[in-house]
Scaffold this motif. Sequence first.
Motif, PDB file in Angstrom:
ATOM      1  N   GLU A 143       0.899  -1.214  -0.197  1.00  0.00           N
ATOM      2  CA  GLU A 143      -0.040  -0.024  -0.298  1.00  0.00           C
ATOM      3  C   GLU A 143       0.883   1.338  -0.256  1.00  0.00           C
ATOM      4  OE1 GLU A 143      -4.303  -0.987   1.772  1.00  0.00           O
ATOM      5  OE2 GLU A 143      -2.845  -0.483   3.207  1.00  0.00           O
ATOM      6  N   TRP A 144       1.902   1.246   0.605  1.00  0.00           N
ATOM      7  CA  TRP A 144       2.907   2.218   0.867  1.00  0.00           C
ATOM      8  C   TRP A 144       3.310   2.821  -0.607  1.00  0.00           C
ATOM      9  CZ3 TRP A 144       5.834   2.407   5.758  1.00  0.00           C
ATOM     10  CH2 TRP A 144       6.208   3.424   6.690  1.00  0.00           C
ATOM     11  N   ILE A 145       3.603   1.688  -1.343  1.00  0.00           N
ATOM     12  CA  ILE A 145       4.217   1.794  -2.755  1.00  0.00           C
ATOM     13  C   ILE A 145       3.076   2.243  -3.700  1.00  0.00           C
ATOM     14  CG2 ILE A 145       5.127   0.402  -4.722  1.00  0.00           C
ATOM     15  CD1 ILE A 145       6.752  -1.287  -2.596  1.00  0.00           C
ATOM     16  N   ILE A 146       1.991   1.547  -3.600  1.00  0.00           N
ATOM     17  CA  ILE A 146       1.059   1.867  -4.546  1.00  0.00           C
ATOM     18  C   ILE A 146       0.200   2.891  -4.027  1.00  0.00           C
ATOM     19  CG2 ILE A 146      -1.378   0.815  -5.585  1.00  0.00           C
ATOM     20  CD1 ILE A 146       0.226  -2.038  -5.190  1.00  0.00           C
ATOM     21  N   ARG A 147      -0.230   3.290  -3.004  1.00  0.00           N
ATOM     22  CA  ARG A 147      -1.221   4.294  -2.756  1.00  0.00           C
ATOM     23  C   ARG A 147      -0.421   5.442  -1.894  1.00  0.00           C
ATOM     24  NH1 ARG A 147      -5.281   1.770   1.053  1.00  0.00           N
ATOM     25  NH2 ARG A 147      -6.223   4.098   1.075  1.00  0.00           N
ATOM     26  N   GLY A 148       0.652   5.148  -1.630  1.00  0.00           N
ATOM     27  CA  GLY A 148       1.569   6.144  -0.831  1.00  0.00           C
ATOM     28  C   GLY A 148       1.179   6.183   0.894  1.00  0.00           C
ATOM     29  N   LYS A 149       0.363   5.497   1.153  1.00  0.00           N
ATOM     30  CA  LYS A 149       0.200   5.198   2.499  1.00  0.00           C
ATOM     31  C   LYS A 149      -0.086   3.960   2.844  1.00  0.00           C
ATOM     32  CE  LYS A 149      -1.892  10.044   2.901  1.00  0.00           C
ATOM     33  NZ  LYS A 149      -3.045  10.783   3.209  1.00  0.00           N
ATOM     34  N   PRO A 150       0.120   3.282   4.016  1.00  0.00           N
ATOM     35  CA  PRO A 150      -0.394   1.798   4.595  1.00  0.00           C
ATOM     36  C   PRO A 150      -1.325   2.427   5.314  1.00  0.00           C
ATOM     37  CG  PRO A 150       1.649   2.944   5.855  1.00  0.00           C
ATOM     38  CD  PRO A 150       1.316   4.152   4.489  1.00  0.00           C
ATOM     39  N   SER A 151      -2.506   1.680   5.105  1.00  0.00           N
ATOM     40  CA  SER A 151      -3.555   1.636   5.805  1.00  0.00           C
ATOM     41  C   SER A 151      -3.693   0.895   6.909  1.00  0.00           C
ATOM     42  CB  SER A 151      -4.851   1.302   4.887  1.00  0.00           C
ATOM     43  OG  SER A 151      -5.164   0.044   4.585  1.00  0.00           O
ATOM     44  N   VAL A 152      -4.557   1.118   8.118  1.00  0.00           N
ATOM     45  CA  VAL A 152      -4.725   0.305   9.282  1.00  0.00           C
ATOM     46  C   VAL A 152      -5.568  -0.980   8.879  1.00  0.00           C
ATOM     47  CG1 VAL A 152      -5.686   0.028  11.415  1.00  0.00           C
ATOM     48  CG2 VAL A 152      -4.562   2.164  10.753  1.00  0.00           C
ATOM     49  N   LEU A 153      -6.443  -0.761   7.911  1.00  0.00           N
ATOM     50  CA  LEU A 153      -7.319  -1.880   7.452  1.00  0.00           C
ATOM     51  C   LEU A 153      -6.452  -2.795   6.703  1.00  0.00           C
ATOM     52  CD1 LEU A 153      -9.819  -3.522   7.071  1.00  0.00           C
ATOM     53  CD2 LEU A 153     -10.315  -1.739   5.278  1.00  0.00           C
ATOM     54  N   GLY A 154      -5.584  -2.454   5.862  1.00  0.00           N
ATOM     55  CA  GLY A 154      -4.635  -3.310   4.940  1.00  0.00           C
ATOM     56  C   GLY A 154      -3.765  -4.009   5.761  1.00  0.00           C
ATOM     57  N   ALA A 155      -3.220  -3.385   6.861  1.00  0.00           N
ATOM     58  CA  ALA A 155      -2.123  -4.148   7.704  1.00  0.00           C
ATOM     59  C   ALA A 155      -2.989  -5.257   8.549  1.00  0.00           C
ATOM     60  CB  ALA A 155      -1.443  -3.191   8.578  1.00  0.00           C
ATOM     61  N   ALA A 156      -4.215  -5.085   9.041  1.00  0.00           N
ATOM     62  CA  ALA A 156      -5.001  -6.000   9.557  1.00  0.00           C
ATOM     63  C   ALA A 156      -5.319  -7.015   8.764  1.00  0.00           C
ATOM     64  CB  ALA A 156      -6.116  -5.278  10.297  1.00  0.00           C
TER      65      ALA A 156
END
Length: 403
Positions: A250-263
Amino acid sequence: MDQVEFSGGDVAWILTACALVLMMTLPGLALFYGGMVRRQNVLSTLMQSLGAAMVVSLVWVIAGYSFAFSGDGALFGGFGKVFLNGLSLESEAAGLPEAVFILFQMTFAIITVAIIAGGAAERLSFKAWMVFAPIWLLVVYAPIAHWVWGEGFLYDAGVLDFAGGAVVHINAGVAGLVLALKLGPRRGWPKEGQPPHNLVLTVIGAGLLWVGWFGFNGGSALGANALAAHAALVTQIAAAAAALTWAILEWIIRGKPSVLGAASGAIAGLVGITPAAGFVEPYAAFLIGILTTLVTYWAVTSLKRIGKYDDSLDAFGLHGVGGLAGAILTGVFASSAIGGTPGAVEGNVMLVFTQTWGALAAAAWCGVATFAILWLMERVMKLRVEEEDEVTGLDVALHGESA
């Protein structure tokens, strides 16, 4: 007759594992799912997990356990343990008091059924859910559990499934997909955004699932032993690797890592390591966590859009796809030093083939049988709530309450 002696340590650990796996459903999965739906549907989503616990527990005692773990048929267990016939303090199963084994397997059945609801959240009738759950348990879950764990044909073929890659995750994921397709998408999906109402609940739920997975995988050693410790270790490795991989993506693709994504990544890694936990070395757990995340991330973000199906809470994307990846990767990384069976890395390429066709066999029966159950149910009742109730919210419409 003298009472059978069992290991106190083994009994204590598996009883603890029972509690951990039940916690994965209540409150773990309930909160994980509940936080991702809209506010007006949170109680109805929690109630689906609670309903699964109620009905599956009873049906497991009546016939589910018997169908899965009695008899020696290739496809079906039998009726020998209906209503737990013959159970006593001396009864033994897998080196444990049979009562403990029954309870442990019951908690697996509960969470498998509960996962399915994620494919149809915010539009499934609770009445239909409570009819579907016990039928699906007997027609789909119990036979597949027998195939793999009850010495059925997949067991005889050498399919490896330590803690439920096919029995739990592929099974639940495919059923969730069939249910989503049968019901159709939520009102307004995908044009109208339907963001989670409370990610705090989702992260708490994910954390409870993560902790409970030590009982899920570690308990599947069926004893307080080195294999249980190993399974717990590789479970933690895979979950952490997967969560970090999802965040980096998400960091690479969206620029920000999301909480929902990590979970979601953590859950993907836990799903991927489930069939492999008692068969692979620690380095493989790293790779399984990473590789499972890559395919589940694609399934959740792209496959769902390409297929135009509304898998509301990614039951298929995380569990179905993740379970299939884990099953195949078990065939790749299985270590003779850990589980006694070499995989492709050690020269046994045929194990990948065995794992693949075994997983697909479970998926095929689940897909066909789930569709048949829903088709028959549709002849006598509505599966989906009325549009007005969907707009109002299922909490009030189905349960007369609001969060």
